[in-house]
Design an enzyme around this catalytic site. Sequence first.
Site, PDB file in Angstrom:
ATOM      1  N   ASP A  39       0.793  -1.306  -0.019  1.00 26.66           N
ATOM      2  CA  ASP A  39      -0.071  -0.006  -0.017  1.00 26.66           C
ATOM      3  C   ASP A  39       0.580   1.451   0.115  1.00 26.66           C
ATOM      4  OD1 ASP A  39       0.859  -0.461   2.590  1.00 26.66           O
ATOM      5  OD2 ASP A  39      -0.818  -0.775   3.508  1.00 26.66           O
ATOM      6  N   ASN A  72      -7.246  -2.506  14.113  1.00 23.85           N
ATOM      7  CA  ASN A  72      -8.693  -2.728  13.864  1.00 23.85           C
ATOM      8  C   ASN A  72      -8.876  -3.949  13.078  1.00 23.85           C
ATOM      9  OD1 ASN A  72      -7.471  -1.851  11.506  1.00 23.85           O
ATOM     10  ND2 ASN A  72      -8.997  -0.132  11.124  1.00 23.85           N
ATOM     11  N   HIS A 131      -6.940  -4.588  10.109  1.00 30.57           N
ATOM     12  CA  HIS A 131      -6.710  -4.373   8.669  1.00 30.57           C
ATOM     13  C   HIS A 131      -5.446  -5.013   8.147  1.00 30.57           C
ATOM     14  CE1 HIS A 131      -4.333  -0.394   9.129  1.00 30.57           C
ATOM     15  NE2 HIS A 131      -3.592  -1.321   9.230  1.00 30.57           N
ATOM     16  N   GLU A 155      -9.463  -1.830   5.332  1.00 32.82           N
ATOM     17  CA  GLU A 155     -10.021  -1.417   6.534  1.00 32.82           C
ATOM     18  C   GLU A 155     -11.552  -2.028   6.654  1.00 32.82           C
ATOM     19  OE1 GLU A 155      -8.213   0.185   8.342  1.00 32.82           O
ATOM     20  OE2 GLU A 155      -8.341   2.284   7.815  1.00 32.82           O
TER      21      GLU A 155
END
Length: 256
Positions: free
Chosen positions: A80, A149, A151, A156
Amino acid sequence: MEFPSQLMFFEDSAELTESLVDVLEQGFRNQFLDTFTTPIGLATGNTMIPIYKSLVSRLEAWPFSDKEQLSQSWCSFNLDEYVGLDKKNIASFRSYMSKYVAKPLHLNEEAIRLPDGNAQDPVKEANSYSKELSSLGGIGIQLLGLGENGHIGFNEPPCGPEQVCRVVTLSETTRRQNSTSFQGDQNKVPTHAITLGLSEILQAREIHLVVTGASKSKILQELLSRPASNSLPASWLRLHSNVYLWTDKKAFKDSM
Ligand code: GLP
């Protein structure tokens, strides 16, 4: 399917690093000193820093001719990149990869592929990044970290396994967590990123998920106890038959 396929537990994170780097070093040998090469999937984040440091010192110790071949055949795709950051910006993942991998190994920066976060048309950039990866046969070995979280890459929640490389909106949690690279100011963290999707990640031949440190124990516990669902993107790794989970005492102690 058993998840993870292999649990690699270490009391101590330094031991974990060395064992993981044993596997990665062999992977680099197989992939880049052979005639057939498949891109290696690389990640960023604090978890990866000691791993890259150790990997670099291993690769630097290779005989000269092997190092030459490695630098000629190097082919890696990062997961990413932030949208809207110049690649020279020290908070960009391009700068991270340059600092921890390309410069110490004297690699051509272009051999380390990342999405261009500063492309005029980020949607088009995401599509062509995915196409380029697939034209090279997809990822062989994929190195992955885990967001607090749930990811992976910047996939996400909520996120399903069919999602491909695309532009995503970063959650507030992620922007807060990653603000350390932006003078601690969450507002300076870009709002969007380009990320490989779960689809490309799940097509990797072999996945090494690294989850270390106390800050990851809660999400690791969820990952190990919950069935796959869009609310925990990493849980879709349950669909893959070759996932190594590398974890240490701090992350794993509360997960049982
Ligand atoms: C970041 C990256 C992920 C990384 C994860 C964990 O936001 N996009 O690829 O694996 O979050 O980062 P860290 O290792 O710093 O905890």
